[in-house]
Design an enzyme around this catalytic site. Structure first.
Site: not given
Ligand code: BDR
Ligand code: CA
Length: 320
Positions: A251
């Site tokens: 992500h």
């Molecule tokens: C986002 O939420 C966090 O758990 C990850 O680091 C990322 O920024 C994904 O939904």
């Protein structure tokens, strides 16, 4: 000249990978890394930023500044089931055969300046030049806007890993973690008038790194690839359990990649708002990407990704 960037992160496992990608990318001049609560408590987040920087042999380390320890309104909630209790896949507990910690406490010190002031000072010093890449809840960013909206409008752009537009959420059927963790902050950012780019789950779920690839590079023994293998082990296990895939979503690295090469993604202009009140829909990014009839666009939303080009970039810069 490299683009001037501040990376705002709630370091977490994929945040750590985003730091590695940012620091290994000559297109970006990382002025500072700022920490915010989110995946893990702020103390862990700050330690994890510094541990990640120690994995790199970078001569010059960026300034690291501590930000907000709580969301604006909402109660704190962390993501320990995904990122581990230490926020970094439990690598801080990893010991070698002699019992020595593999990733010891960092030696670099945090800046005495608060993250919010540091962001404002940088925006002031470099009008229209500074890009903020925000890969955690938007609390630091919103606090900076609340303190000095005019100076923040001097930012070139904010690239936000957050939201879910035409796909489901990851903390509720409609909400993505970063926006859900501080929806009031996210709405302040949406209303700020600063150019915004959303890098939502719609594209980050395509940014999939296979566990076999991580293992192959780690087998070649580089410190970076070994760290990636060590810190992603639990994160990969979470994906295996919950999504039936053997690997993990990148992500936050994708948000950094959009700052490096914007041709990796397709973006559409849209009016984006955040639900701050709903019992069932709190943290939802509300938008209609098909129609312009709901108001002037305040953001561009990434809707498609050149997956192969992104994964190649990540492999070359982080794993090889
Ligand atoms: C986002 O939420 C966090 O758990 C990850 O680091 C990322 O920024 C994904 O939904
Ligand atoms: Ca994050």
């Amino acid at each position: 000249m490299p683009g001037r960037v501040i990376l705002d992160t709630d370091t977490g496992v994929d945040d750590a990978l985003a730091i590695l990608l940012a620091m290994r990318s000559p297109e970006l001049g990382i002025d500072a890394i700022t920490g915010v609560c989110g995946n893990t408590p702020l103390d862990h987040c700050m330690r994890n930023i510094l541990i990640t920087l120690d994995v790199l042999d970078a001569g010059q380390k960026p300034v690291v500044a501590r930000g907000e320890a709580r969301p604006l309104v909402r109660e704190l909630s962390f993501a320990g089931d995904i990122h581990g209790d230490d926020g970094l896949g439990e690598v801080t507990r990893l010991v070698d055969s002699e019992g020595t910690r593999v990733y010891p406490d960092p030696v670099q010190l945090e800046s005495p300046i608060h993250a919010v002031d540091l962001i404002l000072e940088s925006a002031d010093r470099h009008p229209d030049e500074l890009t903020l890449v925000a890969v955690g809840p938007l609390t630091n960013v919103a606090r900076a806007i609340m303190k000095d909206p005019e100076r923040m409008r001097g930012l070139r752009e904010i690239i936000i890993m957050g939201g879910a537009f035409e796909t489901g959420g990851n903390v509720s059927p409609v909400a993505e973690f970063n926006i859900h963790a501080d929806p009031h902050a996210a709405q302040i950012v949406c209303d700020s008038g600063i150019p915004l780019v959303f890098v939502p789950l719609d594209v980050t779920r395509q940014a999939f790194l296979d566990a076999g690839t991580i293992g192959r590079y780690a087998g070649e023994g580089s410190a970076r690839a070994t760290f990636v293998r060590d810190c992603t082990a639990r994160y990969v296990a979470f994906h295996r359990r919950n999504r039936g895939v053997n690997g993990c979503f990148l992500h936050d690295p994708l948000a950094v990649a959009v700052a490096i090469r914007e041709d990796l993604v397709t973006k559409v202009p849209a009016r984006v708002d955040v639900e701050t009140a709903g019992d069932l829909t709190s943290g939802m990014t509300v938008s209609d990407l098909r129609s312009a009839r709901w108001g002037e666009p305040n953001a561009r939303v990434c809707t498609a990704l050149d997956v192969q080009a992104f994964i190649r970039l990540f492999e070359e810069r982080v794993l090889a």
